[in-house]
Structures are given as structure tokens and as C-alpha cells.
Design a protein around this motif. Structure first.
Motif, mmCIF file in Angstrom:
data_model
loop_
_atom_site.group_PDB
_atom_site.id
_atom_site.type_symbol
_atom_site.label_atom_id
_atom_site.label_comp_id
_atom_site.label_asym_id
_atom_site.label_seq_id
_atom_site.Cartn_x
_atom_site.Cartn_y
_atom_site.Cartn_z
ATOM 1 N N MET A 1 67.964 37.318 83.495
ATOM 2 C CA MET A 1 68.332 37.697 84.858
ATOM 3 C C MET A 1 68.621 36.442 85.680
ATOM 4 N N ALA A 2 69.725 36.455 86.403
ATOM 5 C CA ALA A 2 70.107 35.297 87.213
ATOM 6 C C ALA A 2 69.109 35.086 88.343
ATOM 7 N N VAL A 3 68.891 33.820 88.670
ATOM 8 C CA VAL A 3 68.003 33.465 89.772
ATOM 9 C C VAL A 3 68.753 33.641 91.086
ATOM 10 N N LEU A 4 68.161 34.350 92.035
ATOM 11 C CA LEU A 4 68.807 34.570 93.317
ATOM 12 C C LEU A 4 68.682 33.354 94.207
ATOM 13 N N HIS A 5 69.768 33.018 94.881
ATOM 14 C CA HIS A 5 69.792 31.940 95.856
ATOM 15 C C HIS A 5 69.895 32.541 97.256
ATOM 16 N N GLU A 6 69.647 31.719 98.239
ATOM 17 C CA GLU A 6 69.780 32.186 99.617
ATOM 18 C C GLU A 6 71.241 32.472 99.925
ATOM 19 N N ALA A 7 71.483 33.600 100.560
ATOM 20 C CA ALA A 7 72.857 33.977 100.893
ATOM 21 C C ALA A 7 73.433 33.025 101.932
ATOM 22 N N PRO A 8 74.730 32.703 101.839
ATOM 23 C CA PRO A 8 75.340 31.850 102.868
ATOM 24 C C PRO A 8 75.316 32.543 104.219
ATOM 25 N N ALA A 9 75.191 31.750 105.265
ATOM 26 C CA ALA A 9 75.119 32.314 106.619
ATOM 27 C C ALA A 9 76.497 32.798 107.064
ATOM 28 N N PRO A 10 76.573 33.984 107.638
ATOM 29 C CA PRO A 10 77.863 34.495 108.103
ATOM 30 C C PRO A 10 78.185 33.998 109.502
ATOM 31 N N GLN A 179 74.297 42.282 79.887
ATOM 32 C CA GLN A 179 73.436 41.791 78.829
ATOM 33 C C GLN A 179 73.445 40.274 78.816
ATOM 34 N N SER A 180 72.425 39.703 78.225
ATOM 35 C CA SER A 180 72.179 38.272 78.037
ATOM 36 C C SER A 180 73.088 37.356 78.848
ATOM 37 N N HIS A 181 72.563 36.823 79.942
ATOM 38 C CA HIS A 181 73.295 35.868 80.749
ATOM 39 C C HIS A 181 73.378 34.539 80.011
ATOM 40 N N LYS A 182 74.565 33.939 80.023
ATOM 41 C CA LYS A 182 74.734 32.627 79.428
ATOM 42 C C LYS A 182 74.349 31.555 80.443
ATOM 43 N N PRO A 183 74.106 30.309 79.964
ATOM 44 C CA PRO A 183 73.671 29.246 80.879
ATOM 45 C C PRO A 183 74.588 29.027 82.065
ATOM 46 N N ASP A 184 75.908 29.153 81.880
ATOM 47 C CA ASP A 184 76.802 28.900 83.012
ATOM 48 C C ASP A 184 76.592 29.927 84.113
ATOM 49 N N GLU A 185 76.183 31.178 83.738
ATOM 50 C CA GLU A 185 75.913 32.180 84.757
ATOM 51 C C GLU A 185 74.618 31.870 85.489
ATOM 52 N N GLU A 186 73.619 31.377 84.751
ATOM 53 C CA GLU A 186 72.337 31.092 85.367
ATOM 54 C C GLU A 186 72.447 29.933 86.350
ATOM 55 N N GLN A 187 73.376 29.012 86.101
ATOM 56 C CA GLN A 187 73.525 27.856 86.969
ATOM 57 C C GLN A 187 74.410 28.154 88.173
ATOM 58 N N THR A 188 75.188 29.224 88.108
ATOM 59 C CA THR A 188 76.048 29.587 89.221
ATOM 60 C C THR A 188 75.249 30.368 90.258
ATOM 61 N N PRO A 189 75.250 29.931 91.513
ATOM 62 C CA PRO A 189 74.446 30.627 92.530
ATOM 63 C C PRO A 189 74.789 32.110 92.626
ATOM 64 N N THR A 190 73.767 32.941 92.580
ATOM 65 C CA THR A 190 73.892 34.381 92.777
ATOM 66 C C THR A 190 73.119 34.746 94.028
ATOM 67 N N TRP A 191 73.743 35.493 94.921
ATOM 68 C CA TRP A 191 73.057 35.846 96.165
ATOM 69 C C TRP A 191 73.322 37.306 96.505
ATOM 70 N N GLU A 192 72.429 37.872 97.291
ATOM 71 C CA GLU A 192 72.511 39.279 97.640
ATOM 72 C C GLU A 192 72.891 39.467 99.097
ATOM 73 N N LEU A 193 73.693 40.488 99.313
ATOM 74 C CA LEU A 193 74.087 40.897 100.662
ATOM 75 C C LEU A 193 73.685 42.356 100.838
ATOM 76 N N LEU A 194 72.866 42.643 101.845
ATOM 77 C CA LEU A 194 72.446 44.014 102.090
ATOM 78 C C LEU A 194 73.596 44.805 102.697
ATOM 79 N N LEU A 195 73.933 45.931 102.064
ATOM 80 C CA LEU A 195 74.953 46.833 102.585
ATOM 81 C C LEU A 195 74.237 47.987 103.274
#
Length: 276
Positions: A1-10, A179-195
Motif C-alpha cells: 500500500m502506498a504511503v500517503l503524503h500531505e495533500a497540496p494546499a489549494p 495489486q503489488s505496488h512497485k517501488p516507483d509507485e511507493e516513492q511517488t507521493p500519493t495524497w487524498e482529497l475528500l470529496l
């Protein structure tokens, strides 16, 4: 599972605090785009057309309805033969969409039971116009965003298959597997936006062409520091269809662009998986 980062400020629109923009990636969220009365009417109209069975008020699978030219899960474009007139509850809010030059003419309405999600994907580039709209109602849900990487490009070049095996909303040339995240996905920032319920999401530019978006399948979400039980959610995905010579794409994200992939395959070139 990708590590969540802080969402960019709008950036908050000075004329309307309900309008949030992430100008660097072409993302916009409009809170309270529809009223509570409109929301109730939409839910009633949805189930009038597709009623829940007695004793099954919490269906386990998604329910999909298509209006205009139906979305085709084998071509990932719009059907040439299947057409359903667009109901009034949709056409009534179209004049309020923020980009009138990209008025949609293909609509997919879905009900998501609690706990369901959407796999990470990039919507088809060549078959639909730039503006991708998603109206959420019924309940709130966090959506994850991540800049696509080389692993996404590799997945897009796998043998084509339909993503509609379980009534999903995925609209890519190939849904990107969870399925199975590769290293490049884990290193790419993933962030959540509440809809929030009754909100409209607009994706253009990089968020439309270069970012994957997804909803994690889970029973609860952490919203404003509190654990909230996920409820049933509805969405309307809205797209403008490209036909004839309009079909194609010259975006800056060839790694996940279906038009470039077809060019590669037709030209017999070696696989290209670079993503700017």
C-alpha cells in the motif's frame, strides 16, 4: 500500500469559498455544487429506474446507469449503438458547470455500496475531451491522487481487456491494478482529497492526463481526525465524446496515453515506458 503524503494546499476562490483550485495540476473542487433537494431527487430517480430488491437495501455490488451514448467497457470509448436520453436531473445542472466549452454528452451514474472502491486508473485520453467531471452525492469519500510512473506505463501496455468484470467504473485503456505496488509507485507521493457529498470534481491538464485517481476499498475513513463509517455513495462521471478526426491526444504524458501506445504498437517500436 502506498504511503500517503500531505495533500497540496489549494487556492480558495476569493469570490466563492466553496471553490478550491490546485492550479499546478488542473484540479478543481466545488463544494455544495448541488442542493440537498437536488441530491434527494437524484437518489430517488436513480432507484426509480433501478429499484433495490426487498430485503436488499444494502447491495454488495455497484449499480451502473448510462445516459447519452453509453460508455463502452470493451473499447473504453462511447458506444455507437447504445443511447439513453439524459434525464432532467442531469441536464438541469449542466449550465452551472465551470467550463461551458467542455459540456459533457456521456454520463455514467453509479451507486457504490459501503466499503467499495475504484482501482487506480487514468481515464482514456483519445476518446474523450479534456475536462473530466465527477459529481459526488449521498456521502463523502476520500479520493487518492498519484502522478503516474513507469510501472503504470508498463501496465497500460499489457494485453487489452475489459475493466467491467465486476461492474466497476474504471475508464482506462486498461484499469491499473491495485495489486503489488512497485517501488516507483511507493516513492511517488500519493495524497487524498475528500470529496464531500454534493461536490463537483473537475480534472483537466496533468490531473486528467498524468495522475491516477482511486478510491481505496475500506469500511471506514478518517475525516477531520475522526473515524467515520463509510456510507453508500453515488457519482455521476461526465465526459465529452470525441468522434472522427477529433479522436487522438498530444498530451505531455505518453507513458499512460492510449493514443501514443497505439502509435507505438502500430509502428512496431520498442516499448516506451518513460513518464514525464
Amino acid at each position: 500500500m502506498a504511503v500517503l503524503h500531505e495533500a497540496p494546499a489549494p487556492t480558495i476562490d476569493p469570490s466563492n469559498p466553496n471553490i478550491l483550485r490546485w492550479d499546478g495540476i488542473g484540479l478543481m473542487l466545488i463544494r455544495d455544487f448541488i442542493t440537498a433537494a437536488e441530491e434527494a431527487a437524484m437518489i430517488e430517480a436513480f432507484h426509480a429506474r433501478d429499484p433495490l430488491k426487498e430485503g436488499d437495501m444494502k447491495p454488495k455490488k455497484r449499480i451502473s446507469q448510462h445516459f447519452g451514448h453509453h460508455f463502452d467497457y470493451t473499447t473504453f470509448g462511447a458506444s455507437e449503438t447504445h443511447f439513453t436520453p439524459v434525464p432532467l436531473y442531469i441536464t438541469s445542472f449542466l449550465p452551472r458547470l465551470p467550463i461551458q466549452s467542455y459540456l459533457p454528452d456521456q454520463f455514467t451514474v453509479q451507486y457504490y455500496p459501503p466499503g467499495s472502491g475504484i482501482p487506480p486508473h487514468v481515464d482514456t485520453h483519445s476518446m474523450f475531451g479534456e475536462a473530466l467531471y465527477s459529481l459526488s452525492f449521498g456521502s463523502a469519500v476520500p479520493m487518492q491522487f498519484r502522478m503516474s510512473g513507469p510501472n503504470d506505463a508498463r501496465k497500460m501496455r499489457l494485453p487489452k481487456r475489459s475493466a467491467q468484470t465486476d461492474n466497476t467504473e474504471s475508464t482506462t485503456s486498461l484499469a491499473l491494478s491495485e495489486q503489488s505496488h512497485k517501488p516507483d509507485e511507493e516513492q511517488t507521493p500519493t495524497w487524498e482529497l475528500l470529496l464531500p457529498a454534493r461536490s463537483l470534481l473537475l480534472m483537466t491538464g496533468p490531473s486528467r492526463y498524468g495522475y491516477t485517481h482511486a478510491i481505496r476499498p475500506r469500511k471506514t475513513d478518517v475525516i477531520n481526525g475522526s473515524t467515520v463509517q463509510r456510507q453508500g455513495r453515488y457519482s455521476i462521471t461526465m465526459r465529452s465524446i470525441r468522434r472522427g478526426i477529433e479522436i487522438g491526444c498530444d498530451c505531455a504524458f505518453p507513458g499512460v496515453c492510449d493514443a501514443r501506445i497505439r502509435e507505438e504498437m502500430a509502428g512496431g517500436r520498442d516499448e516506451v515506458v518513460s513518464v514525464p
